[in-house]
Scaffold this motif. Structure first.
Motif, PDB file in Angstrom:
ATOM      1  N   VAL A  18     -39.144 -27.065 111.055  1.00 36.12           N
ATOM      2  CA  VAL A  18     -39.079 -26.602 109.676  1.00 36.12           C
ATOM      3  C   VAL A  18     -37.783 -25.816 109.525  1.00 36.12           C
ATOM      4  O   VAL A  18     -37.546 -24.850 110.260  1.00 36.12           O
ATOM      5  N   ALA A  19     -36.940 -26.250 108.593  1.00 38.52           N
ATOM      6  CA  ALA A  19     -35.680 -25.569 108.319  1.00 38.52           C
ATOM      7  C   ALA A  19     -35.698 -25.059 106.881  1.00 38.52           C
ATOM      8  O   ALA A  19     -36.130 -25.769 105.976  1.00 38.52           O
ATOM      9  N   MET A  20     -35.258 -23.818 106.706  1.00 38.95           N
ATOM     10  CA  MET A  20     -35.146 -23.230 105.377  1.00 38.95           C
ATOM     11  C   MET A  20     -33.727 -22.709 105.212  1.00 38.95           C
ATOM     12  O   MET A  20     -33.199 -22.046 106.106  1.00 38.95           O
ATOM     13  N   CYS A  21     -33.126 -23.028 104.083  1.00 39.49           N
ATOM     14  CA  CYS A  21     -31.752 -22.621 103.794  1.00 39.49           C
ATOM     15  C   CYS A  21     -31.746 -21.814 102.499  1.00 39.49           C
ATOM     16  O   CYS A  21     -32.305 -22.249 101.497  1.00 39.49           O
ATOM     17  N   ASN A  22     -31.129 -20.656 102.538  1.00 35.50           N
ATOM     18  CA  ASN A  22     -31.004 -19.834 101.339  1.00 35.50           C
ATOM     19  C   ASN A  22     -29.709 -20.206 100.631  1.00 35.50           C
ATOM     20  O   ASN A  22     -28.627 -19.846 101.074  1.00 35.50           O
ATOM     21  N   ILE A  23     -29.828 -20.937  99.534  1.00 33.83           N
ATOM     22  CA  ILE A  23     -28.644 -21.394  98.808  1.00 33.83           C
ATOM     23  C   ILE A  23     -28.211 -20.388  97.733  1.00 33.83           C
ATOM     24  O   ILE A  23     -27.286 -20.665  96.980  1.00 33.83           O
ATOM     25  N   GLY A  24     -28.856 -19.238  97.700  1.00 32.63           N
ATOM     26  CA  GLY A  24     -28.538 -18.209  96.713  1.00 32.63           C
ATOM     27  C   GLY A  24     -27.488 -17.228  97.200  1.00 32.63           C
ATOM     28  O   GLY A  24     -26.970 -17.337  98.315  1.00 32.63           O
ATOM     29  N   ASP A  25     -27.206 -16.245  96.341  1.00 35.28           N
ATOM     30  CA  ASP A  25     -26.189 -15.249  96.684  1.00 35.28           C
ATOM     31  C   ASP A  25     -26.798 -13.881  97.019  1.00 35.28           C
ATOM     32  O   ASP A  25     -26.095 -12.880  97.063  1.00 35.28           O
ATOM     33  N   ALA A  26     -28.105 -13.856  97.271  1.00 35.41           N
ATOM     34  CA  ALA A  26     -28.796 -12.634  97.701  1.00 35.41           C
ATOM     35  C   ALA A  26     -29.819 -13.018  98.761  1.00 35.41           C
ATOM     36  O   ALA A  26     -30.290 -14.158  98.806  1.00 35.41           O
ATOM     37  N   GLY A  57     -26.849 -17.660 101.963  1.00 38.21           N
ATOM     38  CA  GLY A  57     -26.135 -18.692 102.724  1.00 38.21           C
ATOM     39  C   GLY A  57     -26.672 -18.903 104.127  1.00 38.21           C
ATOM     40  O   GLY A  57     -26.135 -19.710 104.875  1.00 38.21           O
ATOM     41  N   GLY A  58     -27.734 -18.204 104.498  1.00 35.56           N
ATOM     42  CA  GLY A  58     -28.264 -18.287 105.854  1.00 35.56           C
ATOM     43  C   GLY A  58     -29.344 -19.341 106.018  1.00 35.56           C
ATOM     44  O   GLY A  58     -29.829 -19.924 105.044  1.00 35.56           O
ATOM     45  N   ILE A  59     -29.699 -19.587 107.279  1.00 36.10           N
ATOM     46  CA  ILE A  59     -30.748 -20.550 107.591  1.00 36.10           C
ATOM     47  C   ILE A  59     -31.781 -19.914 108.516  1.00 36.10           C
ATOM     48  O   ILE A  59     -31.503 -18.936 109.210  1.00 36.10           O
ATOM     49  N   PHE A  60     -32.959 -20.505 108.498  1.00 32.23           N
ATOM     50  CA  PHE A  60     -34.056 -20.122 109.373  1.00 32.23           C
ATOM     51  C   PHE A  60     -34.664 -21.426 109.866  1.00 32.23           C
ATOM     52  O   PHE A  60     -34.835 -22.361 109.090  1.00 32.23           O
ATOM     53  N   GLU A  61     -34.955 -21.507 111.159  1.00 36.01           N
ATOM     54  CA  GLU A  61     -35.576 -22.731 111.668  1.00 36.01           C
ATOM     55  C   GLU A  61     -36.623 -22.400 112.718  1.00 36.01           C
ATOM     56  O   GLU A  61     -36.422 -21.534 113.558  1.00 36.01           O
ATOM     57  N   ARG A  62     -37.734 -23.106 112.635  1.00 38.37           N
ATOM     58  CA  ARG A  62     -38.761 -23.095 113.687  1.00 38.37           C
ATOM     59  C   ARG A  62     -38.848 -24.532 114.171  1.00 38.37           C
ATOM     60  O   ARG A  62     -38.930 -25.466 113.372  1.00 38.37           O
ATOM     61  N   SER A  63     -38.801 -24.718 115.477  1.00 37.78           N
ATOM     62  CA  SER A  63     -38.793 -26.072 116.016  1.00 37.78           C
ATOM     63  C   SER A  63     -39.949 -26.290 116.981  1.00 37.78           C
ATOM     64  O   SER A  63     -40.579 -25.343 117.455  1.00 37.78           O
ATOM     65  N   ALA A  64     -40.208 -27.562 117.232  1.00 33.34           N
ATOM     66  CA  ALA A  64     -41.230 -28.003 118.187  1.00 33.34           C
ATOM     67  C   ALA A  64     -42.623 -27.491 117.839  1.00 33.34           C
ATOM     68  O   ALA A  64     -43.390 -27.123 118.716  1.00 33.34           O
ATOM     69  N   LEU A  65     -42.938 -27.485 116.549  1.00 30.64           N
ATOM     70  CA  LEU A  65     -44.286 -27.112 116.112  1.00 30.64           C
ATOM     71  C   LEU A  65     -45.192 -28.321 116.295  1.00 30.64           C
ATOM     72  O   LEU A  65     -44.896 -29.403 115.793  1.00 30.64           O
ATOM     73  N   THR A  66     -46.276 -28.172 117.023  1.00 32.35           N
ATOM     74  CA  THR A  66     -47.221 -29.263 117.252  1.00 32.35           C
ATOM     75  C   THR A  66     -48.362 -29.136 116.258  1.00 32.35           C
ATOM     76  O   THR A  66     -49.053 -28.114 116.220  1.00 32.35           O
ATOM     77  N   LEU A  67     -48.526 -30.172 115.441  1.00 32.20           N
ATOM     78  CA  LEU A  67     -49.509 -30.151 114.360  1.00 32.20           C
ATOM     79  C   LEU A  67     -50.515 -31.278 114.536  1.00 32.20           C
ATOM     80  O   LEU A  67     -50.144 -32.400 114.871  1.00 32.20           O
TER      81      LEU A  67
END
Length: 92
Positions: A18-26, A57-67
């Motif tokens: 799951v990747a989340m990108c903040n495309i805002g300016d705050a 402008g930052g990103i957050f990622e969680r990887s290898a989540l088993t669902l």
């Protein structure tokens, strides 16, 4: 508002990122949960991230989540500037 972004189909399991990108300016705060069922079934114990801040402008990622089949990835943000992508591998 909590938003369901992916549900594992019946008879499948998934390894997801799951990747989340903040495309805002705050900066923005996010929450990420894995729910056994629909987004409406969300409970406190389903959160795997809560109140995490993503800078402008930052990103957050969680990887290898088993669902498992029937589980749903649910996200929330305090601003409308978060873009979300779920990618991975589904198999039976």
């Amino acid at each position: 508002m909590n938003t369901a972004v992916y549900s594992v189909p019946a008879g499948k399991f998934t390894t997801a990122n799951v990747a989340m990108c903040n495309i805002g300016d705050a900066s923005a705060k996010i929450r990420l949960a894995i729910v056994d069922g629909a987004a409406a079934d969300l409970a406190d114990e389903d959160y795997i991230e809560y109140g995490t801040s993503i800078p402008a402008g930052g990103i957050f990622e969680r990887s290898a989540l088993t669902l498992s089949a029937g589980e749903t990835v649910v996200v929330w943000a305090d601003k409308g500037t978060i873009a979300v992508r779920v990618h991975g591998y589904e198999e039976a």
